[in-house]
Design a protein around this motif. Structure first.
Motif, PDB file in Angstrom:
ATOM      1  N   GLN A   1     -25.461 -15.554  20.769  1.00 23.74           N
ATOM      2  CA  GLN A   1     -24.272 -16.348  20.450  1.00 23.74           C
ATOM      3  C   GLN A   1     -23.435 -15.682  19.365  1.00 23.74           C
ATOM      4  N   GLN A   2     -24.124 -15.101  18.378  1.00 20.88           N
ATOM      5  CA  GLN A   2     -23.374 -14.395  17.335  1.00 20.88           C
ATOM      6  C   GLN A   2     -22.638 -13.204  17.915  1.00 20.88           C
TER       7      GLN A   2
ATOM      8  N   GLY B   1     -21.629 -12.948  20.804  1.00 21.25           N
ATOM      9  CA  GLY B   1     -20.562 -13.479  21.644  1.00 21.25           C
ATOM     10  C   GLY B   1     -19.242 -13.645  20.902  1.00 21.25           C
ATOM     11  N   ARG B   2     -19.312 -13.723  19.571  1.00 19.06           N
ATOM     12  CA  ARG B   2     -18.075 -13.902  18.793  1.00 19.06           C
ATOM     13  C   ARG B   2     -17.331 -12.582  18.573  1.00 19.06           C
TER      14      ARG B   2
ATOM     15  N   PHE C   1     -28.730 -17.182   7.495  1.00 18.28           N
ATOM     16  CA  PHE C   1     -28.834 -18.462   8.202  1.00 18.28           C
ATOM     17  C   PHE C   1     -28.024 -19.518   7.447  1.00 18.28           C
TER      18      PHE C   1
ATOM     19  N   LEU D   1     -24.233 -19.032   7.851  1.00 17.27           N
ATOM     20  CA  LEU D   1     -23.728 -19.522   9.137  1.00 17.27           C
ATOM     21  C   LEU D   1     -23.525 -21.033   9.125  1.00 17.27           C
ATOM     22  N   ALA D   2     -24.278 -21.731   8.264  1.00 21.03           N
ATOM     23  CA  ALA D   2     -24.128 -23.185   8.188  1.00 21.03           C
ATOM     24  C   ALA D   2     -23.011 -23.584   7.235  1.00 21.03           C
TER      25      ALA D   2
ATOM     26  N   PRO E   1     -15.661 -24.035   9.507  1.00 15.83           N
ATOM     27  CA  PRO E   1     -15.576 -23.719  10.934  1.00 15.83           C
ATOM     28  C   PRO E   1     -14.375 -22.848  11.307  1.00 15.83           C
TER      29      PRO E   1
ATOM     30  N   GLU F   1     -15.141 -19.291  10.773  1.00 16.61           N
ATOM     31  CA  GLU F   1     -16.448 -18.860  11.266  1.00 16.61           C
ATOM     32  C   GLU F   1     -16.406 -17.571  12.082  1.00 16.61           C
ATOM     33  N   ALA F   2     -15.474 -17.522  13.049  1.00 13.01           N
ATOM     34  CA  ALA F   2     -15.433 -16.357  13.931  1.00 13.01           C
ATOM     35  C   ALA F   2     -15.210 -15.078  13.133  1.00 13.01           C
TER      36      ALA F   2
ATOM     37  N   MET G   1     -18.542 -14.540  10.684  1.00 18.12           N
ATOM     38  CA  MET G   1     -19.779 -14.236  11.404  1.00 18.12           C
ATOM     39  C   MET G   1     -19.865 -12.756  11.774  1.00 18.12           C
TER      40      MET G   1
ATOM     41  N   TRP H   1     -28.219 -29.106   5.560  1.00 16.52           N
ATOM     42  CA  TRP H   1     -27.271 -29.467   6.618  1.00 16.52           C
ATOM     43  C   TRP H   1     -27.975 -29.918   7.894  1.00 16.52           C
TER      44      TRP H   1
ATOM     45  N   ASN I   1     -17.920 -35.266   7.535  1.00 16.03           N
ATOM     46  CA  ASN I   1     -18.918 -34.646   8.403  1.00 16.03           C
ATOM     47  C   ASN I   1     -19.785 -35.694   9.087  1.00 16.03           C
ATOM     48  N   MET I   2     -19.239 -36.913   9.214  1.00 10.71           N
ATOM     49  CA  MET I   2     -20.034 -38.007   9.783  1.00 10.71           C
ATOM     50  C   MET I   2     -19.420 -38.499  11.096  1.00 10.71           C
TER      51      MET I   2
END
Lengths: 469, 178
Positions: free
Chosen positions: A157-158, A160-161, A299, A302-303, A307, A310-311, A314, A368, A440-441
């Motif tokens: 997945q990583q 994939g970015r 790790f 990444l959290a 967002p 992120e791309a 990462m 998280w 975040n809820m």
């Protein structure tokens, strides 16, 4: 007898040229005042030798087949004589190698040893750091348990970015469209053949460069590196005060290396290798994949990254950090070497250690992540045996609110601590938050009945300091 | 010069233009042959290693069970075998999806892979949420993102009912690309 042995050695040495080959390397002059700070490079190589030796031994029993690797690992750990210790040696050897590479890099950076003429010593070292981390990651995958299988998916997945090539890279990592027969064997080839071959080549090059440019002398404040005169000054210094690497310079390496191996062995014996997770069956969804400790900080990254970034982070952050490390000596290869005259170098090392350390702690705690094992709140915490507060507390657990929120040290840490939420939010605030979510809820308005919301609110309103029992 | 020396003797005269041309020619021959050898080896080698990139996922429908096996309104994880797996994949060829029977005649099937980094999401029935254990991604029951870092909703499988059986179309692990 002694004469025969000496005669035989002399014959072999004459025909093979051993003394001619390694004699000059062993006897090359090194700075007399190169002390204990200089042992980390050789310690890294000691750890690498441990890895090669234990890795080869493990390969005697390990079968790199997706269908059998797990069973062979269980056999190595539980049944094979010394198997558990061997796995422990391999694991702690890897950990030691990562630590020693880090310590070596920090020492070289603080001492300014990467400056002229040793720029390529540093650059090859940075590549070796990358290979070491690559070996750590692929090694974890060879455990081929549940964590390993899901880690492959995370890696894909990583990849994939990556712009344009992402999907191709992801399929390459998976060895197809899904995890399967081709997945493990390619990581085995990478871990056992490709990266070690690169490491042997670059360790050889790194050592050749150490011999070519000599071991850097400890820095002296007020004595900057001048590329025009440095080589001549270094040669004069060695001729005047240097002593041969063997044995005057090497004994500390042997002492530290021996200590390192003893520590690795003790950890392997008394703590043992990392536990083997469930089998690599991707249909078992009760999984919680985590990387080994040396990648736990990433790790966390990444959290924690927003967002929308992120791309870029990462893929871009490792690329930028790697490129920056590679070109460090090209940016500044002359001038002062002493850390006292380069306070920013101390700041960089300290900041790196603090940053990685903090991220590591965050990664270890993973606040998280929901706490799927949250147990119902005890009555002593709820403070009621019946009524809306009691029913609301049970709903709080049943509806998985407790998976994310902490009440009196019970529950998860993904969301805010609600131990005293009644002190800071009014009834309407609580209802709005439950119904609409926010931050975040998730919003629960579509799944909770009005009476559920009423009871949950009653429970949360009762979370006050004044009502704590 | 010592007669016993093993050093190669230096040429006693500077090379002629013809000798220089001859050397250049041999250099080119060696480099050319080396390149040819590399190409001969590289084509099958690289082709073999990157072959998985070009392997198409077979378009296959997989039966998950009888329609009657699934309760309306319930979301369950359904294991199945990946039809594209190699024979020696063993249990790593197993896979799973989240299936919900919406009505008597309609189903929704979600990939178990979080769209953030692919970890397996869990269904929390009482909260009616999918949650990811890795980085805290949360999805509503329709697969849309409820919270956390996932950039897009859970991927859905194509579902059909055939001869009284629920079938999904097999697909590759969904990869989130930039």
């Amino acid at each position: 007898m002694k004469g025969i042995i000496i005669g035989a050695w002399n014959w072999l040495d004459d025909r093979l040229g051993i003394s001619e080959l390694i004699g000059p390397s062993l006897k090359h002059l090194v700075p007399r005042d190169a002390g204990w700070w200089y042992v980390f490079g050789s310690a890294t190589m000691v750890a690498f030798i441990v890895q090669v030796a234990t890795g080869v031994a493990l390969a005697f029993s390990y079968v790199s087949s997706s269908s059998q690797a797990y069973e062979t690992l269980v056999f190595i750990t539980n049944d094979a004589p010394f198997g558990r210790i061997l796995r422990g040696l391999h694991y702690f050897g890897a950990s030691a190698m990562v630590l020693m590479v880090g310590a070596h890099m920090a020492q070289v950076f603080l001492f300014g040893s990467y400056k002229f003429p040793r720029e390529m010593n540093w650059t090859t070292g940075v590549l070796l750091l990358g290979f070491t981390l690559g070996m750590g990651f692929t090694g974890q995958l060879l455990r081929w348990d549940q964590t390993a299988a899901w880690s492959v998916v995370v890696a894909a997945q990583q990849a994939g970015r990556v712009p344009v090539l992402g999907d191709w890279l992801a399929r390459f990592i998976l060895g197809g469209n899904t995890i399967g027969g081709a997945t493990l064997s390619r990581f085995f080839a990478i871990h056992v053949f490709i990266v070690p071959a690169l490491m042997f080549a670059f360790i050889g090059l790194h050592l050749m460069l150490v011999l070519r440019h000599g071991i850097s002398e400890p820095p002296t404040a007020g004595k900057p590196v001048n590329p025009k005169t440095y080589r001549k000054e270094y040669k004069e210094l060695m001729e005047k005060t240097g002593h041969p690497f063997w044995p005057e310079g090497a004994w500390r390496d042997f002492v530290f290396g021996t200590g390192l191996i003893i520590v690795i062995a003790l950890l392997a014996i008394f703590i043992g290798p990392p536990a083997i997770d469930k089998p690599p069956d991707p249909s078992i969804l009760d999984a919680d994949p985590r990387p080994d400790w040396y990648l736990l900080w990433y790790f966390a990254v990444l959290a924690l990254i927003p967002p929308q970034w992120e791309a870029y982070v990462m893929i871009g952050a490792p690329a930028v950090i790697g490129a920056l490390l590679l070109i460090v000596p090209m940016l500044h290869n002359k001038g002062e070497r002493a850390a006292s005259r380069r306070p920013w170098s101390i700041a960089v090392v300290l900041l790196s250690v603090i940053m990685i350390g903090s991220l590591w702690i965050e990664g270890y705690n993973s606040p998280w992540s929901p706490n799927f094992k949250a147990k119902p709140l005890p009555q002593s915490v709820i403070g009621a045996e019946s009524g809306p507060v009691f029913v609301g507390a049970n709903l709080f657990h049943k509806r998985a609110c407790l998976d994310c929120h902490l009440i009196d040290r019970y529950g998860g840490r993904r969301g805010p601590d609600l131990t005293y939420v009644g002190d800071r939010l009014s009834k309407s605030d609580i209802i709005i938050r439950i119904v609409n979510g926010g931050g975040n809820m998730p919003a629960f308005g579509g799944t909770l009945k009005p009476e559920d919301i009423e009871e949950l609110t009653a429970f949360l309103q009762s979370r006050k300091r004044s009502e704590k029992r | 010069m010592n007669e016993n020396t093993t050093n190669h003797p230096s040429p006693c005269h500077p090379p002629t233009q013809a000798e220089i041309d001859r050397r250049r020619f041999f250099e080119k021959v060696c480099v050319g042959l080396g390149s040819l050898c590399s190409a001969i080896l590289a084509v099958p080698l690289v082709g073999f290693v990157i072959a998985p990139l070009f392997r198409k996922a077979p378009v296959m429908w997989i039966s998950l069970g009888k329609v009657a096996d699934f309760v309306v309104g319930k979301t369950v994880d359904v294991p199945f075998n990946d039809p594209s797996s190699l024979p020696w994949a063993g249990i790593s060829a197993r896979s799973a999806l989240w299936l919900r029977r919406e009505t008597e005649t309609s189903f929704i099937a979600f990939s178990v892979n979080c769209t953030h980094l692919g970890c397996p999401v869990r269904w929390l029935p009482d909260a009616e949420l999918f949650m990811c254990p890795c980085h805290g991604g949360v999805y509503y029951k329709d697969g849309s993102v409820a919270a956390g870092p996932p950039p897009r909703p859970l991927v859905r499988y194509a579902v059909r009912i055939e001869n009284g059986e629920v079938q999904v179309q097999a697909m590759a692990i969904p990869i989130t690309t930039s």
